[in-house]
Design a protein around this motif. Structure first.
Motif, PDB file in Angstrom:
ATOM      1  N   UNK A 107       0.842  -1.186   0.000  1.00  0.00           N
ATOM      2  CA  UNK A 107       0.000   0.000   0.000  1.00  0.00           C
ATOM      3  C   UNK A 107       0.878   1.237   0.000  1.00  0.00           C
ATOM      4  N   UNK A 108       0.608   2.138  -0.937  1.00  0.00           N
ATOM      5  CA  UNK A 108       1.450   3.325  -1.089  1.00  0.00           C
ATOM      6  C   UNK A 108       0.594   4.565  -1.291  1.00  0.00           C
ATOM      7  N   UNK A 109       1.256   5.709  -1.159  1.00  0.00           N
ATOM      8  CA  UNK A 109       0.655   7.000  -1.509  1.00  0.00           C
ATOM      9  C   UNK A 109       1.778   8.000  -1.694  1.00  0.00           C
ATOM     10  N   UNK A 110       1.500   8.998  -2.503  1.00  0.00           N
ATOM     11  CA  UNK A 110       2.403  10.128  -2.642  1.00  0.00           C
ATOM     12  C   UNK A 110       1.561  11.381  -2.804  1.00  0.00           C
ATOM     13  N   UNK A 111       2.190  12.519  -2.564  1.00  0.00           N
ATOM     14  CA  UNK A 111       1.501  13.798  -2.734  1.00  0.00           C
ATOM     15  C   UNK A 111       2.541  14.881  -2.966  1.00  0.00           C
ATOM     16  N   UNK A 112       2.086  16.038  -3.416  1.00  0.00           N
ATOM     17  CA  UNK A 112       3.019  17.150  -3.594  1.00  0.00           C
ATOM     18  C   UNK A 112       3.524  17.707  -2.255  1.00  0.00           C
ATOM     19  N   UNK A 113       2.800  17.447  -1.183  1.00  0.00           N
ATOM     20  CA  UNK A 113       3.138  17.995   0.128  1.00  0.00           C
ATOM     21  C   UNK A 113       3.972  17.065   0.983  1.00  0.00           C
ATOM     22  N   UNK A 114       4.257  17.539   2.173  1.00  0.00           N
ATOM     23  CA  UNK A 114       5.153  16.843   3.087  1.00  0.00           C
ATOM     24  C   UNK A 114       4.577  15.633   3.790  1.00  0.00           C
ATOM     25  N   UNK A 115       3.269  15.458   3.758  1.00  0.00           N
ATOM     26  CA  UNK A 115       2.684  14.292   4.437  1.00  0.00           C
ATOM     27  C   UNK A 115       2.601  13.062   3.540  1.00  0.00           C
ATOM     28  N   UNK A 116       2.785  13.237   2.247  1.00  0.00           N
ATOM     29  CA  UNK A 116       2.863  12.090   1.340  1.00  0.00           C
ATOM     30  C   UNK A 116       1.644  11.190   1.337  1.00  0.00           C
TER      31      UNK A 116
END
Length: 181
Positions: free
Chosen positions: A110-119
């Motif tokens: 299970x993964x996630x990414x985002x433009x911000x610091x919490x990912x």
């Protein structure tokens, strides 16, 4: 050969989560990986009235068959307002009408990414608490913050995060091997 499915929980054509899951899939060795796109499984908005009038759409059956026929799942969730995207939640709702335990105890990275610091930390928390109720065997969880700073040319450029993902993929793969014994 093991069959793995990989997908992002979004319908964005430029999805950073699809880029991440595609990269993670490239790290899996000795398996046949199928990368799915939620745009290929368009569904009407779930509602009991729609289901009663029209039944469950064929695309929900098609997607759940991919899960059933896989040996493992790579999933990178996009985060909208701290939760799943509407398109992923809708797919999840439709699949749960077919089979309440939608993940069939398949090993999952299970993964996630985002433009911000919490990912994508909030959506990962939601998924970690919810998915086991639907028989997800979450082997590892990986979060990549600041996507724009840490990902380029189809891969993670930050060595620390890249090593974390490679270790997570290794743990996922080792679970696939254990289950064959």
């Amino acid at each position: 050969m093991k069959k793995i499915i990989a997908f992002a929980g979004t319908n964005s054509k430029q999805s950073i989560n699809k880029q991440l899951v595609t990269y993670a899939a490239s790290l899996v060795e000795g398996a046949e990986v199928t990368i799915l796109d939620l745009n290929d499984f368009e569904l009407p908005l779930y509602g009991i009235d729609y289901e009663n009038e029209h039944g469950i759409p064929e695309n929900a059956y098609k997607f759940i068959e991919y899960i059933k026929n896989s040996d493992g799942i790579l999933l990178s969730l996009a985060e909208h307002n701290g939760a799943y995207t509407a398109v992923f939640k809708n797919l999840f709702d439709w699949m749960s009408r077919i089979e309440g335990k939608t993940f069939f105890d398949k090993p999952m990275l299970l993964m996630a990414t985002s433009p911000g610091g919490r990912g994508g930390a909030s959506v990962l928390d939601v998924a970690k608490s919810r998915f086991p109720w639907h028989d997800a065997d979450i082997i590892e969880v990986f979060s990549l913050p600041f996507f724009g700073n840490n990902f380029a040319n189809g891969k993670i450029g930050n060595e620390e995060y890249n090593t974390q993902l490679k270790n997570a993929v290794e743990q996922f793969q080792s679970k696939l091997q254990v289950e064959t014994v």
